[in-house]
Design a protein around this motif. Structure first.
Motif, PDB file in Angstrom:
ATOM      1  N   TYR A  71      -2.520 -11.647  -5.161  1.00  0.00           N
ATOM      2  CA  TYR A  71      -2.380 -11.175  -3.790  1.00  0.00           C
ATOM      3  C   TYR A  71      -3.740 -11.252  -3.122  1.00  0.00           C
ATOM      4  CZ  TYR A  71       1.888  -9.183  -5.688  1.00  0.00           C
ATOM      5  OH  TYR A  71       3.098  -9.025  -6.303  1.00  0.00           O
ATOM      6  N   GLY A  72      -3.744 -11.530  -1.821  1.00  0.00           N
ATOM      7  CA  GLY A  72      -5.029 -11.614  -1.149  1.00  0.00           C
ATOM      8  C   GLY A  72      -4.964 -11.254   0.311  1.00  0.00           C
ATOM      9  N   GLY A  73      -6.138 -10.925   0.825  1.00  0.00           N
ATOM     10  CA  GLY A  73      -6.327 -10.660   2.247  1.00  0.00           C
ATOM     11  C   GLY A  73      -7.396 -11.598   2.768  1.00  0.00           C
ATOM     12  N   ASP A  74      -8.056 -11.188   3.827  1.00  0.00           N
ATOM     13  CA  ASP A  74      -9.071 -12.045   4.441  1.00  0.00           C
ATOM     14  C   ASP A  74     -10.292 -12.255   3.553  1.00  0.00           C
ATOM     15  OD1 ASP A  74      -7.528 -12.365   6.700  1.00  0.00           O
ATOM     16  OD2 ASP A  74      -8.492 -10.706   7.780  1.00  0.00           O
ATOM     17  N   SER A  75     -10.736 -11.202   2.876  1.00  0.00           N
ATOM     18  CA  SER A  75     -11.994 -11.312   2.136  1.00  0.00           C
ATOM     19  C   SER A  75     -11.889 -10.940   0.661  1.00  0.00           C
ATOM     20  CB  SER A  75     -13.066 -10.441   2.795  1.00  0.00           C
ATOM     21  OG  SER A  75     -12.689  -9.079   2.723  1.00  0.00           O
ATOM     22  N   GLN A  76     -10.689 -10.610   0.181  1.00  0.00           N
ATOM     23  CA  GLN A  76     -10.524 -10.258  -1.232  1.00  0.00           C
ATOM     24  C   GLN A  76      -9.196 -10.774  -1.757  1.00  0.00           C
ATOM     25  OE1 GLN A  76     -11.071  -5.915  -1.265  1.00  0.00           O
ATOM     26  NE2 GLN A  76     -12.982  -6.288  -2.361  1.00  0.00           N
ATOM     27  N   ALA A  77      -9.161 -10.969  -3.080  1.00  0.00           N
ATOM     28  CA  ALA A  77      -7.919 -11.297  -3.777  1.00  0.00           C
ATOM     29  C   ALA A  77      -7.896 -10.526  -5.082  1.00  0.00           C
ATOM     30  CB  ALA A  77      -7.821 -12.795  -4.050  1.00  0.00           C
ATOM     31  N   LEU A  78      -6.704 -10.143  -5.482  1.00  0.00           N
ATOM     32  CA  LEU A  78      -6.486  -9.483  -6.758  1.00  0.00           C
ATOM     33  C   LEU A  78      -5.551 -10.369  -7.565  1.00  0.00           C
ATOM     34  CD1 LEU A  78      -6.929  -6.936  -8.502  1.00  0.00           C
ATOM     35  CD2 LEU A  78      -4.908  -5.966  -7.407  1.00  0.00           C
ATOM     36  N   ILE A  79      -5.975 -10.743  -8.754  1.00  0.00           N
ATOM     37  CA  ILE A  79      -5.156 -11.594  -9.611  1.00  0.00           C
ATOM     38  C   ILE A  79      -5.014 -10.932 -10.974  1.00  0.00           C
ATOM     39  CG2 ILE A  79      -7.165 -13.016 -10.267  1.00  0.00           C
ATOM     40  CD1 ILE A  79      -5.128 -15.410 -10.451  1.00  0.00           C
ATOM     41  N   MET A  80      -3.783 -10.926 -11.492  1.00  0.00           N
ATOM     42  CA  MET A  80      -3.510 -10.427 -12.834  1.00  0.00           C
ATOM     43  C   MET A  80      -2.963 -11.598 -13.635  1.00  0.00           C
ATOM     44  SD  MET A  80      -1.087  -7.324 -14.152  1.00  0.00           S
ATOM     45  CE  MET A  80      -2.334  -6.064 -13.978  1.00  0.00           C
ATOM     46  N   TYR A  81      -3.468 -11.763 -14.852  1.00  0.00           N
ATOM     47  CA  TYR A  81      -3.038 -12.888 -15.675  1.00  0.00           C
ATOM     48  C   TYR A  81      -3.111 -12.544 -17.156  1.00  0.00           C
ATOM     49  CZ  TYR A  81      -8.114 -13.646 -15.908  1.00  0.00           C
ATOM     50  OH  TYR A  81      -9.464 -13.485 -16.083  1.00  0.00           O
ATOM     51  N   GLU A  82      -2.333 -13.287 -17.944  1.00  0.00           N
ATOM     52  CA  GLU A  82      -2.420 -13.203 -19.398  1.00  0.00           C
ATOM     53  C   GLU A  82      -3.238 -14.390 -19.867  1.00  0.00           C
ATOM     54  OE1 GLU A  82       1.563 -13.067 -20.942  1.00  0.00           O
ATOM     55  OE2 GLU A  82       1.614 -10.892 -20.765  1.00  0.00           O
ATOM     56  N   LEU A  83      -4.348 -14.106 -20.526  1.00  0.00           N
ATOM     57  CA  LEU A  83      -5.211 -15.130 -21.083  1.00  0.00           C
ATOM     58  C   LEU A  83      -4.775 -15.368 -22.522  1.00  0.00           C
ATOM     59  CD1 LEU A  83      -7.754 -16.829 -20.475  1.00  0.00           C
ATOM     60  CD2 LEU A  83      -9.089 -14.950 -21.460  1.00  0.00           C
ATOM     61  N   ASP A  84      -4.262 -16.548 -22.808  1.00  0.00           N
ATOM     62  CA  ASP A  84      -3.806 -16.868 -24.166  1.00  0.00           C
ATOM     63  C   ASP A  84      -4.987 -17.323 -24.998  1.00  0.00           C
ATOM     64  OD1 ASP A  84      -1.085 -16.348 -23.619  1.00  0.00           O
ATOM     65  OD2 ASP A  84      -0.887 -18.311 -22.688  1.00  0.00           O
ATOM     66  N   THR A  85      -5.173 -16.678 -26.162  1.00  0.00           N
ATOM     67  CA  THR A  85      -6.308 -16.996 -27.026  1.00  0.00           C
ATOM     68  C   THR A  85      -5.848 -17.139 -28.477  1.00  0.00           C
ATOM     69  OG1 THR A  85      -6.922 -14.721 -27.627  1.00  0.00           O
ATOM     70  CG2 THR A  85      -7.771 -15.560 -25.539  1.00  0.00           C
ATOM     71  N   HIS A  86      -6.555 -17.989 -29.222  1.00  0.00           N
ATOM     72  CA  HIS A  86      -6.304 -18.083 -30.666  1.00  0.00           C
ATOM     73  C   HIS A  86      -6.739 -16.798 -31.366  1.00  0.00           C
ATOM     74  CE1 HIS A  86      -4.925 -22.153 -31.139  1.00  0.00           C
ATOM     75  NE2 HIS A  86      -5.972 -22.654 -30.512  1.00  0.00           N
ATOM     76  N   ARG A  87      -7.850 -16.257 -30.923  1.00  0.00           N
ATOM     77  CA  ARG A  87      -8.482 -15.142 -31.626  1.00  0.00           C
ATOM     78  C   ARG A  87      -7.750 -13.814 -31.457  1.00  0.00           C
ATOM     79  NH1 ARG A  87     -14.856 -13.779 -30.935  1.00  0.00           N
ATOM     80  NH2 ARG A  87     -14.935 -12.040 -32.371  1.00  0.00           N
ATOM     81  N   PHE A  88      -7.246 -13.532 -30.260  1.00  0.00           N
ATOM     82  CA  PHE A  88      -6.669 -12.220 -29.978  1.00  0.00           C
ATOM     83  C   PHE A  88      -5.246 -12.258 -29.449  1.00  0.00           C
ATOM     84  CE2 PHE A  88     -11.286 -11.674 -29.312  1.00  0.00           C
ATOM     85  CZ  PHE A  88     -11.525 -10.736 -30.304  1.00  0.00           C
ATOM     86  N   GLY A  89      -4.651 -13.419 -29.347  1.00  0.00           N
ATOM     87  CA  GLY A  89      -3.337 -13.519 -28.722  1.00  0.00           C
ATOM     88  C   GLY A  89      -3.481 -13.433 -27.216  1.00  0.00           C
ATOM     89  N   ALA A  90      -2.511 -12.836 -26.555  1.00  0.00           N
ATOM     90  CA  ALA A  90      -2.530 -12.720 -25.093  1.00  0.00           C
ATOM     91  C   ALA A  90      -3.307 -11.471 -24.672  1.00  0.00           C
ATOM     92  CB  ALA A  90      -1.116 -12.666 -24.545  1.00  0.00           C
ATOM     93  N   LEU A  91      -4.281 -11.663 -23.782  1.00  0.00           N
ATOM     94  CA  LEU A  91      -5.054 -10.554 -23.221  1.00  0.00           C
ATOM     95  C   LEU A  91      -4.674 -10.403 -21.755  1.00  0.00           C
ATOM     96  CD1 LEU A  91      -8.607 -11.372 -24.625  1.00  0.00           C
ATOM     97  CD2 LEU A  91      -6.994  -9.663 -25.476  1.00  0.00           C
ATOM     98  N   LEU A  92      -4.250  -9.213 -21.380  1.00  0.00           N
ATOM     99  CA  LEU A  92      -3.879  -8.947 -19.995  1.00  0.00           C
ATOM    100  C   LEU A  92      -5.143  -8.615 -19.196  1.00  0.00           C
ATOM    101  CD1 LEU A  92      -1.570  -8.679 -17.969  1.00  0.00           C
ATOM    102  CD2 LEU A  92      -1.410  -6.267 -18.619  1.00  0.00           C
ATOM    103  N   CYS A  93      -5.400  -9.385 -18.153  1.00  0.00           N
ATOM    104  CA  CYS A  93      -6.628  -9.254 -17.364  1.00  0.00           C
ATOM    105  C   CYS A  93      -6.295  -9.093 -15.884  1.00  0.00           C
ATOM    106  CB  CYS A  93      -7.488 -10.518 -17.512  1.00  0.00           C
ATOM    107  SG  CYS A  93      -7.888 -10.969 -19.205  1.00  0.00           S
TER     108      CYS A  93
END
Length: 122
Positions: A71-93
């Motif tokens: 989601y975003g506005g004029d000067s900021q955005a907020l993003i949520m994602y799952e980072l898939d990794t070999h070492r730790f599995g999915a990390l929610l960021c």
């Protein structure tokens, strides 16, 4: 005339670029004096920030990303994602990105560090 990209679209494209290892594309979205703040450190400047992202990809074995929301506005955005990794599995960021002149000037990251703390014995 081409419409400028929204902050949410830039957040998505930046995240997809760095997670696939495309530093040139990722760097195109960053201000030269970008500042990163997150649980694992603080970095200032485009070059050092891109180097830290490359190091993160290597050390965690990043294999992909799944954007949950952006989601975003004029000067900021907020993003949520799952980072898939070999070492730790999915990390929610989640990242709050602040923009200046259409470029990311500040990147504030938070994520569920539970699995990282487990590895460190805490």
């Amino acid at each position: 005339m081409t419409e400028p990209m929204t902050t949410a679209a830039i957040a998505r494209e930046f995240t997809e670029a760095w997670t696939r290892g495309d530093s040139d594309a990722a760097g195109g979205y960053l201000a030269d004096d970008v500042v990163f703040d997150g649980p694992l450190g603080h970095v200032e400047g485009k070059g050092p920030y891109l180097e830290s992202l490359a190091g993160l990809r290597r050390s965690m074995g990043v294999t992909g990303v799944r954007v949950v929301a952006a989601y975003g506005g004029d000067s900021q955005a907020l993003i949520m994602y799952e980072l898939d990794t070999h070492r730790f599995g999915a990390l929610l960021c989640a990242k709050l990105l602040t923009f200046r002149d259409g470029k990311i000037a500040l990147d504030r990251l938070t994520f569920d560090s539970y699995v990282l703390r487990l590895e460190q014995g805490g």
